[in-house]
Design an enzyme around this catalytic site. Structure first.
Site, PDB file in Angstrom:
ATOM      1  N   HIS A 220       7.776   0.399   1.885  1.00  0.00           N
ATOM      2  CA  HIS A 220       8.721  -0.720   1.800  1.00  0.00           C
ATOM      3  C   HIS A 220       8.901  -1.383   3.163  1.00  0.00           C
ATOM      4  CE1 HIS A 220      11.929   1.569   3.822  1.00  0.00           C
ATOM      5  NE2 HIS A 220      11.564   2.611   3.077  1.00  0.00           N
ATOM      6  N   CYS A 236       9.875   7.973   3.357  1.00  0.00           N
ATOM      7  CA  CYS A 236       9.249   6.730   2.939  1.00  0.00           C
ATOM      8  C   CYS A 236       8.401   6.156   4.072  1.00  0.00           C
ATOM      9  CB  CYS A 236      10.297   5.711   2.509  1.00  0.00           C
ATOM     10  SG  CYS A 236      11.132   6.125   0.949  1.00  0.00           S
TER      11      CYS A 236
END
Length: 260
Positions: A220, A236
């Site tokens: 992301h 992440c």
């Protein structure tokens, strides 16, 4: 004696004349007889007599001149600008300012982590996404032994992971729902996380998100681009918003992702 008699006679004559004059004072005089002879001297005098013309008086018209009107000018007040004089710094203040440590500036991203096309000789075929967590790079393998390389931020110590997944979802400006474990963990540190945060520039997931399989991990964007090249996340893979938007347009759902 003769003189006395002469005086008496004279006085009597005067009295007689005065009495006759008194008797004839109120008697109408006889009419004037005009001679038919027009050349008589007194008639000529009457014709030559000047007639007195009546004097005509003209009333003078008084013209009044208009008096100039003077209007009193109203005073105009202009607000004077206040000039702010710069405050003079005393020597003691100068010394204190010099001793103050400089403000911390946010570190800029190292140019090595900017997107670029590099040589690739790895085992993965074109279209595969390869994440090198040790060197903080993400590769999108292309044909001809090339790869498009991006800088990334990876999981901090204790949150590293390895594996192979596929992109199962893609979202633009995704919402953020931190897991319960993260909320509890951050609460112990004195940081309260929201249960849900709507997508937007302030959202930690940034402009795009690529969800990996059934895990809680994603590739992301981020609103903290200076963290690229560091191990700071909870597992992440984060990218600059510009970079994740570029990758978002180049890959599709089902793309293979290898995390080394």
């Amino acid at each position: 004696m003769k003189r006395f008699l002469a005086a008496a006679v004279t006085a009597a004559a005067l009295l007689g004349a005065g009495g006759a004059g008194a008797q004839t004072r109120y008697v109408e005089p006889p009419p004037v007889m005009v001679s038919p002879d027009l050349s008589a001297p007194w008639v000529l005098q009457l014709r030559q007599a000047q007639r007195v013309q009546p004097r005509q008086y003209q009333r003078q018209r008084v013209v009044r001149q208009a008096q100039p009107q003077y209007r009193q000018a109203q005073p105009v007040y202009r607000q004077q600008r206040q000039v702010v004089q710069p405050q003079q710094v005393r020597p003691q203040q100068q010394a204190a300012l010099a001793a103050r440590p400089p403000a911390k500036q946010k570190p800029q991203i190292d140019p090595i982590y900017l997107p670029q096309v590099v040589e690739y000789s790895g085992p993965h075929g074109p279209g595969t996404v390869v994440v090198d967590t040790a060197n903080r790079f993400l590769y999108l393998v292309e044909a001809g032994g090339k790869a498009r390389r991006y800088g990334v931020g990876v999981g901090k110590e204790g949150f590293e992971w390895r594996g192979t997944e596929k992109i199962t979802r893609k979202r633009e400006w995704p919402d953020w729902r931190p897991p319960a474990e993260m909320i509890a963990r951050e609460k112990k540190k004195g940081r309260i996380l929201p249960v849900h945060m709507k997508g937007g520039p302030a959202n930690p997931l940034g402009a795009r998100a690529l969800y990996l399989g059934s895990t809680l991990y994603r590739i992301h964007g981020t609103n903290a681009p200076w963290s690229i090249g560091q191990a700071v996340s909870s597992g992440c893979i984060r990218m600059r918003n510009e970079d994740v938007m570029d990758l978002y347009n180049r890959v599709s759902v089902g793309t293979k992702v290898v995390v080394l």
